[in-house]
Scaffold this motif. Structure first.
Motif, PDB file in Angstrom:
ATOM      1  N   GLU A 188       0.821  -1.199   0.000  1.00  0.00           N
ATOM      2  CA  GLU A 188       0.000   0.000   0.000  1.00  0.00           C
ATOM      3  C   GLU A 188       0.862   1.259   0.000  1.00  0.00           C
ATOM      4  N   GLU A 189       0.486   2.227  -0.826  1.00  0.00           N
ATOM      5  CA  GLU A 189       1.191   3.506  -0.792  1.00  0.00           C
ATOM      6  C   GLU A 189       0.584   4.363   0.324  1.00  0.00           C
ATOM      7  N   LYS A 190       1.403   4.663   1.335  1.00  0.00           N
ATOM      8  CA  LYS A 190       0.884   5.380   2.517  1.00  0.00           C
ATOM      9  C   LYS A 190       1.076   6.887   2.400  1.00  0.00           C
ATOM     10  N   THR A 191       2.179   7.291   1.803  1.00  0.00           N
ATOM     11  CA  THR A 191       2.414   8.725   1.626  1.00  0.00           C
ATOM     12  C   THR A 191       2.853   8.966   0.186  1.00  0.00           C
ATOM     13  N   CYS A 192       2.661  10.196  -0.274  1.00  0.00           N
ATOM     14  CA  CYS A 192       2.959  10.499  -1.681  1.00  0.00           C
ATOM     15  C   CYS A 192       3.403  11.959  -1.788  1.00  0.00           C
ATOM     16  N   ILE A 193       4.443  12.176  -2.553  1.00  0.00           N
ATOM     17  CA  ILE A 193       4.968  13.537  -2.735  1.00  0.00           C
ATOM     18  C   ILE A 193       3.888  14.440  -3.351  1.00  0.00           C
ATOM     19  N   ALA A 194       3.037  13.863  -4.206  1.00  0.00           N
ATOM     20  CA  ALA A 194       1.967  14.651  -4.851  1.00  0.00           C
ATOM     21  C   ALA A 194       0.978  15.212  -3.835  1.00  0.00           C
ATOM     22  N   VAL A 195       0.897  14.563  -2.671  1.00  0.00           N
ATOM     23  CA  VAL A 195      -0.019  15.008  -1.623  1.00  0.00           C
ATOM     24  C   VAL A 195       0.676  16.022  -0.707  1.00  0.00           C
ATOM     25  N   GLY A 196       1.987  16.133  -0.855  1.00  0.00           N
ATOM     26  CA  GLY A 196       2.758  17.058  -0.025  1.00  0.00           C
ATOM     27  C   GLY A 196       3.660  16.363   0.977  1.00  0.00           C
ATOM     28  N   ASP A 197       3.700  15.032   0.931  1.00  0.00           N
ATOM     29  CA  ASP A 197       4.584  14.284   1.824  1.00  0.00           C
ATOM     30  C   ASP A 197       6.029  14.352   1.297  1.00  0.00           C
ATOM     31  N   PRO A 198       7.002  14.125   2.189  1.00  0.00           N
ATOM     32  CA  PRO A 198       8.397  14.203   1.739  1.00  0.00           C
ATOM     33  C   PRO A 198       8.813  13.054   0.811  1.00  0.00           C
ATOM     34  N   THR A 199       8.163  11.911   0.926  1.00  0.00           N
ATOM     35  CA  THR A 199       8.498  10.771   0.060  1.00  0.00           C
ATOM     36  C   THR A 199       7.211  10.066  -0.366  1.00  0.00           C
TER      37      THR A 199
END
Ligand code: ZN
Length: 210
Positions: A188-199
């Protein structure tokens, strides 16, 4: 100094070719052409990159493909297709890069599963770090592997409210299926740079679902 040269990052042509061939496998030639037209990439129609290591497939091109896939099929349909395209990418990729990564060697194939997952993830990360401008770092945490994409072509310069790097999720799902000889893992992708997360961080449970 007025120079504002933006750095452009690249995948090698071979990886661009693999992505387009995988899209074609999943969506048919007409589907790929529709996405390429929508993405203003019609120069690639019937003119895929050559099968070589030249850095010719830019990150903006990669993210434009994923973005326009969603434009054309909606977020839900686009996600399903991106997952399947990612799986197809692994199968093309392992034919092209498997030997180079040592994944087809007997010593590797005989490793017990947890060691094999770790070694496979490390080899896979190294492939991206060495041969592309994508940066990947792996971390282990409580029986899970964290696949941190620190510079990500899939969502390059995109803005979204939810993670969008589904192609990477599909790719990793298929890699795990292949490495484990047919087991299915939660990915599962938990964080995404497109959302503003660092990675863009994809979490992999090392215990298979089945
Ligand atoms: Zn991303």
């Amino acid at each position: 100094m007025t120079s504002t040269t933006a750095t452009t990052y690249y995948y090698p042509n071979r990886m661009g070719r693999i992505i387009l061939l995988s899209m074609e496998e999943v969506m048919g030639r007409n589907g790929v052409n529709a996405v390429l037209n929508l993405a203003s990439l019609s120069s690639l129609i019937e003119n895929y990159p050559l099968d070589n290591n030249e850095p010719g497939f830019s990150f903006p091109t990669v993210s434009s493909l994923t973005e326009n896939l969603e434009q054309l099929y909606g977020p839900h349909g686009g996600r399903g297709l991106a997952l399947r395209i990612g799986r197809a990418c692994f199968n093309y990729g392992v034919r092209q890069y498997g030997v180079q990564m040592g994944l087809t060697e007997m010593a590797f194939r005989l490793l017990p599963l947890p060691a094999k997952l770790n070694a496979g993830a490390a080899a896979f990360a190294e492939l991206f770090n060495k041969f592309t401008d994508q940066k990947v770092r792996i971390e282990e945490e409580d029986g899970r592997l964290l696949w941190h994409i620190e510079r990500c072509p899939l969502c390059w310069e995109r803005h979204a409210t939810e993670p969008v790097c589904h192609l990477a999720v599909g790719l990793l799902q298929e890699a795990l299926y292949w490495l484990s000889g047919g087991k299915v893992f939660n990915v599962e992708e938990k964080t995404c740079i497109a959302v503003g997360d660092p990675t863009c961080t994809i979490v992999i449970d090392k215990t298979p679902i089945y």
